[in-house]
Design an enzyme around this catalytic site. Structure first.
Site, short mmCIF file in Angstrom:
data_model
loop_
_atom_site.label_atom_id
_atom_site.label_comp_id
_atom_site.label_asym_id
_atom_site.label_seq_id
_atom_site.Cartn_x
_atom_site.Cartn_y
_atom_site.Cartn_z
N ASN A 227 -0.24 11.87 0.95
CA ASN A 227 0.54 10.71 0.53
C ASN A 227 1.07 10.92 -0.88
OD1 ASN A 227 0.13 8.98 2.82
ND2 ASN A 227 -1.98 8.70 2.17
N GLU B 111 -12.31 5.28 -5.99
CA GLU B 111 -10.95 5.50 -5.50
C GLU B 111 -10.17 6.40 -6.45
OE1 GLU B 111 -8.26 5.32 -2.57
OE2 GLU B 111 -10.15 4.20 -2.51
N ASP B 112 -9.60 7.47 -5.93
CA ASP B 112 -8.68 8.35 -6.66
C ASP B 112 -9.29 8.93 -7.94
OD1 ASP B 112 -6.87 8.11 -4.68
OD2 ASP B 112 -5.54 6.71 -5.70
N LYS C 145 -5.81 -1.92 -2.45
CA LYS C 145 -6.91 -1.72 -1.50
C LYS C 145 -7.62 -3.03 -1.19
CE LYS C 145 -7.31 2.91 -0.97
NZ LYS C 145 -7.53 3.67 0.27
N ARG D 46 -6.39 10.86 -10.31
CA ARG D 46 -5.74 11.52 -9.18
C ARG D 46 -5.18 10.46 -8.24
NH1 ARG D 46 -5.97 12.74 -4.13
NH2 ARG D 46 -7.70 11.28 -3.90
N TYR E 66 0.87 -1.18 0.00
CA TYR E 66 0.00 0.00 0.00
C TYR E 66 0.91 1.22 0.00
CZ TYR E 66 -4.19 2.70 1.40
OH TYR E 66 -5.24 3.59 1.47
N ASP F 189 -13.48 6.42 -0.55
CA ASP F 189 -12.50 6.35 0.53
C ASP F 189 -11.76 7.67 0.69
OD1 ASP F 189 -11.16 4.90 2.58
OD2 ASP F 189 -9.41 4.73 1.28
N ASP F 190 -11.52 8.38 -0.41
CA ASP F 190 -10.80 9.65 -0.33
C ASP F 190 -11.62 10.70 0.41
OD1 ASP F 190 -8.63 8.71 -2.05
OD2 ASP F 190 -10.13 8.78 -3.65
#
Length: 659
Positions: free
Chosen positions: A515, A350-351, A278, A260, A207, A373-374
């Protein structure tokens, strides 16, 4: 194979003779629940035979409640919220285990099913059932493995020690990542046993931060496909593409469009490393079965010139689709997922870039079981850290002032959940609670005079104040007690900023959450040194302990991996049909409760990852309890002890003995 088939047919006929309904089975005492091993598998197969994978339908009375969130504002005042939906909802629910592998005890024999019973060379090449040198003498004889393996028989524990020894020999994190991915493709149970038993050491490998480098170089290191790649070429045929995936009982999907990736920007199709990573954690940390997880990358092109000119790039060589073309493609995908996998598959976005992430969550939050999740996962884990930190610094959430650097998905998502919890605790309207929270973006402090030019998700945070152009001036003007970085820009918490917030706070709370490690707003050493050891500090990526003035400081890690695996398990095991903000608050509460006095004594506001499965079980139980309370859970009856039930649902990586 004739005998098992006839047994299956008999079970199916018996099922049909009882009325071909779930209610009939329940009324008759549900003898099926006492099945185990292959008998349980036959019962599950019989259900499939009779019902054709349609699932069981019942009505779930949806409780009406008020969901105060940014999503409602985006949908519009008259739009429905999560609790406003049709009464019809599936009721089978829970963690389906078709062949009884995970519910059987470790001593019970299981059958290594693929299309038929796996044996010989094919068994060694099937990662779900391969055990390498751990196959017993009897298994080697029964499954035609004689001569295909060296004669020695070793234990899974010895295999684990050997692999860990080999991984530690690699000097580069990316080499360790590739070694772990090779293991996952060759021996699934050993991969997860390794990850569970060495989670603190291997989490940064599979991760963040290593997965970021892996995504950047995904085209060069790509060897075998993991997950589904759905590109614009498949428009109009997405349902057919989903049917190409070999597993039918999918419970969790992690999907990205790669625009992203962490703080690294547009990586296009190479963002697949994120869904794969993930979902590895969904299994290792949350106990969701690997076969129930599906990583998906939606390839709509990339605007990254470097990738477009890279001969090793694996995605479409075109500019990103935008506008109606993008919206239509996403809508076809969401409809196909629901059609193929049903109402209760959890879809984790995600992203995605800010301009799409909020719109997707708002658009599909009332029609699908979706989670970002973001936005939501980050918010939940940060809120848990703040609740725990208050035990060190004192006060309530409403008594503190918050300043964010970064007003994107993570920043606004965290801010909204803090305001929601503040409102819940104080009974003050959420609009008033938002006034305790300030955000700084690339143009300075977000204030009311900028409101007309702001994106919709920033507008609730535009408060009355004069224009402030930079973070340092904002710190001196607002005088926050909590400073949170979600900017994706490294070294933005400068010495002047940290010293300023420390000048008017005895114990300033500083969270540098961006991150990967290179993008963190400041390092642990900088935070402790510049605050003279007084900061309560946590980061998004791991940092080593720091010694300052003879005292050892251990930085916490506000890692989403604390939340999303347990949250996902809670959703799956309760058969939830929608995600509500209160379920995120329940997850935060459960995580904060796992921080012990021993952790506080070290300055930690998060528990150690070594206990992550226990933590995930408590989070899952809290989330499931809230789903039942809100009327969003479809699994009936409700288990009496949700923590024990969560633990019983968790996938075990221990090798099984084969017939």
């Amino acid at each position: 194979m004739r005998a098992p088939f006839l047994t299956l047919l008999a079970v199916a006929r018996q099922w049909q003779s009882q009325g071909s309904s779930l209610s009939g089975v329940q009324q008759s005492g549900c003898s099926w629940c006492h099945l185990c091993g292959e008998a349980r598998g036959l019962a599950a197969a019989a259900k499939w035979w009779c019902f054709g994978r349609r699932g069981f339908v019942s009505s779930a009375a949806a409780a009406k409640g008020e969901m105060e969130s940014t999503m409602k504002g985006i949908r519009g005042g008259g739009a429905p919220c999560v609790l406003d939906m049709d009464d019809a909802a599936t009721v089978g629910g829970g963690v389906e285990d078709t062949y009884g592998e995970d519910r059987a005890t470790e001593e019970q024999l299981v059958t290594p099913w693929t299309v038929s019973v796996a044996s010989g060379y094919n068994l060694l090449r099937d990662p779900r059932y391969n055990k390498g040198l751990a196959f017993t003498e009897k298994e080697r004889e029964t499954h035609y493995l004689r001569g295909l393996l060296p004669p020695t028989v070793i234990s899974q524990e010895l295999q684990e020690r050997k692999i860990m020894h080999n991984i530690r020999q690699y000097q580069l994190p990316l080499q360790r990542y590739m070694a772990m991915m090779d293991l996952q493709e060759g021996n699934e149970r050993l991969f997860y046993k390794l990850l569970i038993d060495n989670v603190e050491e291997l989490l940064p490998v599979v991760y963040t931060p290593t997965v970021g480098e892996a995504c950047q170089k995904y085209g060069s290191i790509f060897s075998r496909p993991q997950g589904l790649y759905i590109s614009l070429k498949e428009k109009g045929k997405i349902l057919e593409v989903l049917k190409n995936w070999p597993e039918r009982s999918i419970q969790v999907i992690v999907v990205t469009d790669g625009e992203r990736i962490l703080g690294l920007g547009d990586l296009g199709c190479q963002g697949m490393g994120i869904p794969v990573g993930k979902l590895s954690l969904y299994t290792a940390l949350g106990g969701v079965r690997p076969s129930a997880c599906l990583p998906i990358t939606l390839d709509v092109g990339t605007n990254n010139e470097q990738l477009l000119n890279d001969e090793f790039y694996i995605g479409l060589r075109q500019r990103r689709a935008i506008g109606q073309e993008y919206a239509d493609f996403l809508h076809e995908f969401m409809a196909a997922v629901k059609q193929n996998y049903g109402e209760k598959v959890l879809i984790q976005f995600e992203d995605f870039a800010n301009h799409n992430a909020f719109d997707l969550l708002a658009r599909y939050g009332t029609t699908h079981l979706v989670f970002n999740d973001d936005i939501q996962g980050t918010a939940s884990v940060v809120l848990a850290g703040l609740v725990a930190a208050l035990k060190l610094v004192g006060g309530t959430l409403a008594e503190h002032t918050y300043l964010f650097l970064g007003a994107g998905e993570a920043g606004t998502g965290i801010a909204e959940l803090i305001a929601l919890e503040m409102s819940r605790q104080t009974k003050i309207p959420i609009e008033e609670c938002r006034k305790k929270i300030w955000l700084v973006d690339s143009k300075g402090l977000i204030v009311s005079t900028r409101k007309e030019s702001l994106q919709h998700f920033k507008q609730p945070w535009a408060h009355e104040h004069e224009h402030v152009g930079n973070l340092l001036d904002a710190v001196n003007a607002i005088k926050p007690t909590v400073l949170i970085g979600t900017s994706g820009k490294g070294q933005t918490f400068t010495q002047e900023v940290v010293e300023a917030i420390s000048s008017f706070n005895e114990m300033p709370i500083i969270l540098a959450l961006s991150n990967p490690t290179s993008q963190a707003e400041c390092t642990a050493e900088q935070a402790y040194t510049w605050s003279k050891g007084r900061a309560v500090f946590a980061t998004g990526s791991p940092f080593d302990p720091v010694e300052y003035n003879g005292k050892m400081y251990v930085p916490g890690q506000a890692n989403n991996a604390y939340i999303f695996p347990g949250f996902g398990l809670g959703v799956v095991m309760s058969g939830a049909i929608r995600v509500h903000d209160d379920m995120l608050l329940a997850a935060s509460e459960a995580l904060a409760q796992q921080v012990t006095q021993e952790n506080f004594d070290k300055g930690l506001i998060y528990p150690p990852f070594s206990n992550i499965r226990k933590i995930s079980a408590h989070i899952a139980a809290n989330v499931a309890a809230k789903a039942y309370e809100l009327g969003l859970a479809s699994r009936r009856p409700r288990p009496k002890d949700l923590v024990k039930y969560a633990e019983s649902c968790m996938y075990s990586p221990i090798y099984r003995n084969y017939r």
